[in-house]
Design a protein around this motif. Structure first.
Motif, PDB file in Angstrom:
ATOM      1  N   SER A 158      18.070  77.578  19.510  1.00  0.00           N
ATOM      2  CA  SER A 158      19.232  76.575  19.073  1.00  0.00           C
ATOM      3  C   SER A 158      19.272  75.456  19.792  1.00  0.00           C
ATOM      4  CB  SER A 158      20.583  77.564  19.903  1.00  0.00           C
ATOM      5  OG  SER A 158      20.702  77.529  21.116  1.00  0.00           O
ATOM      6  N   LEU A 159      17.880  75.763  20.197  1.00  0.00           N
ATOM      7  CA  LEU A 159      17.527  74.088  20.924  1.00  0.00           C
ATOM      8  C   LEU A 159      17.553  72.749  19.583  1.00  0.00           C
ATOM      9  CD1 LEU A 159      14.453  74.630  22.810  1.00  0.00           C
ATOM     10  CD2 LEU A 159      16.717  74.617  23.628  1.00  0.00           C
ATOM     11  N   ALA A 160      17.687  71.944  20.627  1.00  0.00           N
ATOM     12  CA  ALA A 160      18.355  70.364  19.236  1.00  0.00           C
ATOM     13  C   ALA A 160      16.495  69.886  18.824  1.00  0.00           C
ATOM     14  CB  ALA A 160      18.969  69.752  19.850  1.00  0.00           C
ATOM     15  N   GLU A 161      16.061  70.246  19.950  1.00  0.00           N
ATOM     16  CA  GLU A 161      14.294  70.169  19.288  1.00  0.00           C
ATOM     17  C   GLU A 161      13.752  70.596  19.854  1.00  0.00           C
ATOM     18  OE1 GLU A 161      13.870  66.636  22.511  1.00  0.00           O
ATOM     19  OE2 GLU A 161      14.964  66.114  20.662  1.00  0.00           O
ATOM     20  N   ASP A 176      10.932  63.727  12.794  1.00  0.00           N
ATOM     21  CA  ASP A 176      11.176  62.837  14.323  1.00  0.00           C
ATOM     22  C   ASP A 176      12.701  63.611  14.300  1.00  0.00           C
ATOM     23  OD1 ASP A 176       9.409  61.458  14.192  1.00  0.00           O
ATOM     24  OD2 ASP A 176      10.542  59.466  12.897  1.00  0.00           O
ATOM     25  N   THR A 177      12.933  64.693  13.921  1.00  0.00           N
ATOM     26  CA  THR A 177      14.655  65.244  13.914  1.00  0.00           C
ATOM     27  C   THR A 177      14.122  66.717  14.966  1.00  0.00           C
ATOM     28  OG1 THR A 177      14.560  66.841  12.026  1.00  0.00           O
ATOM     29  CG2 THR A 177      15.526  64.212  12.069  1.00  0.00           C
ATOM     30  N   VAL A 187      10.561  78.890  21.308  1.00  0.00           N
ATOM     31  CA  VAL A 187      11.455  78.075  19.772  1.00  0.00           C
ATOM     32  C   VAL A 187      10.827  79.237  19.058  1.00  0.00           C
ATOM     33  CG1 VAL A 187      10.934  75.783  20.080  1.00  0.00           C
ATOM     34  CG2 VAL A 187       9.331  77.228  19.128  1.00  0.00           C
ATOM     35  N   GLY A 188      10.005  80.314  18.958  1.00  0.00           N
ATOM     36  CA  GLY A 188      10.165  81.292  17.920  1.00  0.00           C
ATOM     37  C   GLY A 188       9.186  81.137  17.015  1.00  0.00           C
ATOM     38  N   THR A 189       9.392  82.550  16.089  1.00  0.00           N
ATOM     39  CA  THR A 189       8.209  81.955  15.113  1.00  0.00           C
ATOM     40  C   THR A 189       8.533  80.251  14.589  1.00  0.00           C
ATOM     41  OG1 THR A 189       8.971  84.044  14.445  1.00  0.00           O
ATOM     42  CG2 THR A 189       8.016  83.029  12.548  1.00  0.00           C
ATOM     43  N   ASN A 190       7.514  80.696  14.241  1.00  0.00           N
ATOM     44  CA  ASN A 190       6.643  78.797  13.377  1.00  0.00           C
ATOM     45  C   ASN A 190       5.254  78.893  13.542  1.00  0.00           C
ATOM     46  OD1 ASN A 190       5.706  76.799  15.113  1.00  0.00           O
ATOM     47  ND2 ASN A 190       6.630  78.677  17.246  1.00  0.00           N
ATOM     48  N   GLY A 191       5.019  77.494  12.295  1.00  0.00           N
ATOM     49  CA  GLY A 191       3.266  77.640  11.892  1.00  0.00           C
ATOM     50  C   GLY A 191       2.492  77.150  13.055  1.00  0.00           C
ATOM     51  N   GLN A 232       1.414  81.874   7.376  1.00  0.00           N
ATOM     52  CA  GLN A 232       2.703  80.747   6.270  1.00  0.00           C
ATOM     53  C   GLN A 232       3.999  81.099   6.653  1.00  0.00           C
ATOM     54  OE1 GLN A 232       2.329  80.132   2.764  1.00  0.00           O
ATOM     55  NE2 GLN A 232       4.142  79.960   2.214  1.00  0.00           N
ATOM     56  N   ILE A 233       4.613  80.353   7.559  1.00  0.00           N
ATOM     57  CA  ILE A 233       6.160  80.674   7.944  1.00  0.00           C
ATOM     58  C   ILE A 233       7.523  79.233   6.864  1.00  0.00           C
ATOM     59  CG2 ILE A 233       8.067  80.488   9.318  1.00  0.00           C
ATOM     60  CD1 ILE A 233       5.640  82.664   9.619  1.00  0.00           C
ATOM     61  N   VAL A 234       8.589  79.917   5.993  1.00  0.00           N
ATOM     62  CA  VAL A 234       8.963  78.882   5.180  1.00  0.00           C
ATOM     63  C   VAL A 234       9.926  79.468   5.272  1.00  0.00           C
ATOM     64  CG1 VAL A 234       9.391  79.209   2.819  1.00  0.00           C
ATOM     65  CG2 VAL A 234       7.363  79.451   3.409  1.00  0.00           C
ATOM     66  N   GLY A 235      11.272  78.767   5.831  1.00  0.00           N
ATOM     67  CA  GLY A 235      12.671  78.595   5.249  1.00  0.00           C
ATOM     68  C   GLY A 235      13.119  79.285   7.136  1.00  0.00           C
ATOM     69  N   HIS A 236      13.572  80.020   6.426  1.00  0.00           N
ATOM     70  CA  HIS A 236      13.991  81.225   7.558  1.00  0.00           C
ATOM     71  C   HIS A 236      12.953  82.290   7.904  1.00  0.00           C
ATOM     72  CE1 HIS A 236      18.372  79.933   5.544  1.00  0.00           C
ATOM     73  NE2 HIS A 236      18.694  79.800   6.533  1.00  0.00           N
ATOM     74  N   GLU A 237      12.201  82.221   7.888  1.00  0.00           N
ATOM     75  CA  GLU A 237      11.240  83.171   8.658  1.00  0.00           C
ATOM     76  C   GLU A 237      11.019  81.934  10.015  1.00  0.00           C
ATOM     77  OE1 GLU A 237       8.684  84.992   4.720  1.00  0.00           O
ATOM     78  OE2 GLU A 237       7.478  82.876   6.538  1.00  0.00           O
ATOM     79  N   HIS A 238      11.012  81.188  10.528  1.00  0.00           N
ATOM     80  CA  HIS A 238      11.483  80.587  11.671  1.00  0.00           C
ATOM     81  C   HIS A 238      13.189  80.583  11.999  1.00  0.00           C
ATOM     82  CE1 HIS A 238       9.234  77.024   8.863  1.00  0.00           C
ATOM     83  NE2 HIS A 238       8.596  76.932  10.025  1.00  0.00           N
ATOM     84  N   LEU A 239      12.387  81.143  13.442  1.00  0.00           N
ATOM     85  CA  LEU A 239      14.004  81.221  14.251  1.00  0.00           C
ATOM     86  C   LEU A 239      14.535  80.177  14.909  1.00  0.00           C
ATOM     87  CD1 LEU A 239      12.643  85.250  16.256  1.00  0.00           C
ATOM     88  CD2 LEU A 239      14.056  84.193  14.372  1.00  0.00           C
ATOM     89  N   MET A 240      13.738  79.069  15.183  1.00  0.00           N
ATOM     90  CA  MET A 240      14.548  77.668  15.771  1.00  0.00           C
ATOM     91  C   MET A 240      14.999  77.362  14.152  1.00  0.00           C
ATOM     92  SD  MET A 240      13.073  74.970  17.556  1.00  0.00           S
ATOM     93  CE  MET A 240      13.955  73.055  18.051  1.00  0.00           C
ATOM     94  N   GLU A 241      16.780  77.313  14.727  1.00  0.00           N
ATOM     95  CA  GLU A 241      17.808  76.958  14.020  1.00  0.00           C
ATOM     96  C   GLU A 241      17.162  75.551  12.908  1.00  0.00           C
ATOM     97  OE1 GLU A 241      20.256  76.973  10.867  1.00  0.00           O
ATOM     98  OE2 GLU A 241      20.083  78.456  11.970  1.00  0.00           O
ATOM     99  N   LYS A 242      16.334  74.372  13.102  1.00  0.00           N
ATOM    100  CA  LYS A 242      15.902  73.138  13.536  1.00  0.00           C
ATOM    101  C   LYS A 242      14.739  73.142  12.626  1.00  0.00           C
ATOM    102  CE  LYS A 242      17.655  69.584  15.208  1.00  0.00           C
ATOM    103  NZ  LYS A 242      18.189  68.411  14.550  1.00  0.00           N
ATOM    104  N   MET A 243      13.955  74.278  12.426  1.00  0.00           N
ATOM    105  CA  MET A 243      13.353  74.463  12.237  1.00  0.00           C
ATOM    106  C   MET A 243      12.976  74.516  10.586  1.00  0.00           C
ATOM    107  SD  MET A 243      10.245  75.476  14.067  1.00  0.00           S
ATOM    108  CE  MET A 243       9.381  74.730  16.028  1.00  0.00           C
ATOM    109  N   VAL A 244      14.196  75.906   9.885  1.00  0.00           N
ATOM    110  CA  VAL A 244      14.388  76.270   8.915  1.00  0.00           C
ATOM    111  C   VAL A 244      14.131  75.165   7.582  1.00  0.00           C
ATOM    112  CG1 VAL A 244      16.818  77.106   7.768  1.00  0.00           C
ATOM    113  CG2 VAL A 244      16.182  77.364   9.795  1.00  0.00           C
ATOM    114  N   PRO A 245      14.706  74.229   8.004  1.00  0.00           N
ATOM    115  CA  PRO A 245      13.754  73.525   6.561  1.00  0.00           C
ATOM    116  C   PRO A 245      12.521  73.259   5.779  1.00  0.00           C
ATOM    117  CG  PRO A 245      15.532  71.907   8.382  1.00  0.00           C
ATOM    118  CD  PRO A 245      15.209  73.338   8.984  1.00  0.00           C
ATOM    119  N   PHE A 246      11.865  73.710   7.014  1.00  0.00           N
ATOM    120  CA  PHE A 246      10.582  73.647   6.881  1.00  0.00           C
ATOM    121  C   PHE A 246       9.975  74.799   6.461  1.00  0.00           C
ATOM    122  CE2 PHE A 246      11.345  70.292  10.406  1.00  0.00           C
ATOM    123  CZ  PHE A 246      10.661  69.488  10.014  1.00  0.00           C
ATOM    124  N   ALA A 247       8.546  74.161   6.127  1.00  0.00           N
ATOM    125  CA  ALA A 247       7.552  75.800   5.378  1.00  0.00           C
ATOM    126  C   ALA A 247       6.647  75.181   6.023  1.00  0.00           C
ATOM    127  CB  ALA A 247       7.634  75.350   3.265  1.00  0.00           C
TER     128      ALA A 247
END
Length: 182
Positions: free
Chosen positions: A47-50, A109-110, A124-128, A140-155
């Protein structure tokens, strides 16, 4: 789109229960499930902001000097595609960022995905970046495969950089774009 809902539901379950019950029928890739388990067990703060800042990076390192011309050309070739490129060290600390397309910069930047910040899976959990640092393998990690909420918009597609002689992990290259563009 049915797969995205399945991933979203499984992610919600992992975050609320701390694990996926064995009798569920979610179709999640094994490498993502393994990363989710490692992340939860290590106490990742989803749930980190960044991204967390871990200190200045050595932009004069051999890795940065070798990667700069190659990744600069790659970023130029990605111009107009809404994508950015990150270089991280073996510990998942971001060393450099290239984004020839200004449309991706506000999203990057967000998250604070820039030099000195980390994508370490245990933080921060699962990410690329962090998942590649943990496994030494491309992912490859897409959308909700990321655990950090702020990363969900990314692939993100992350690939390891191994020393050609020792085979030791030296760094990670990650290309990121909006999840819906993946």
């Amino acid at each position: 789109m049915a797969r995205a809902m399945t991933v979203r539901k499984a992610r919600e379950l992992v975050l609320s229960e701390g694990a996926i019950p064995a009798d569920t029928e979610f179709e999640i890739r094994p490498e993502v499930l393994s990363s989710w388990r490692r992340s939860i067990l290590s106490g990742a703060k989803v749930s980190l902001a960044e991204l967390p800042y871990v200190g200045e990076s050595d932009i004069e390192s051999v890795l940065c000097m070798a990667a700069d011309p190659v990744l600069s050309r790659l970023a130029d070739r990605l111009s107009g595609l809404g994508a950015g490129v990150l270089l991280a060290d073996r510990n998942a600390r971001i060393l450099r960022r290239w984004a020839s397309d200004p449309s991706i910069l506000p999203l990057l930047d967000t998250l604070r995905s820039d030099s000195g910040f980390t994508g370490a899976e245990e933080l921060v959990g699962t990410n690329g970046i962090g998942t590649v640092a943990e496994t030494g393998r491309p992912i490859q990690i897409v959308g909700h495969e990321h655990l950090m909420e702020k990363m969900v918009p990314f692939a993100c597609v992350g690939v390891p950089i191994h020393n050609p002689i020792s085979r030791r992990l030296e760094g990670i290259i990650t290309m990121s774009c909006r999840a819906e563009a993946a």
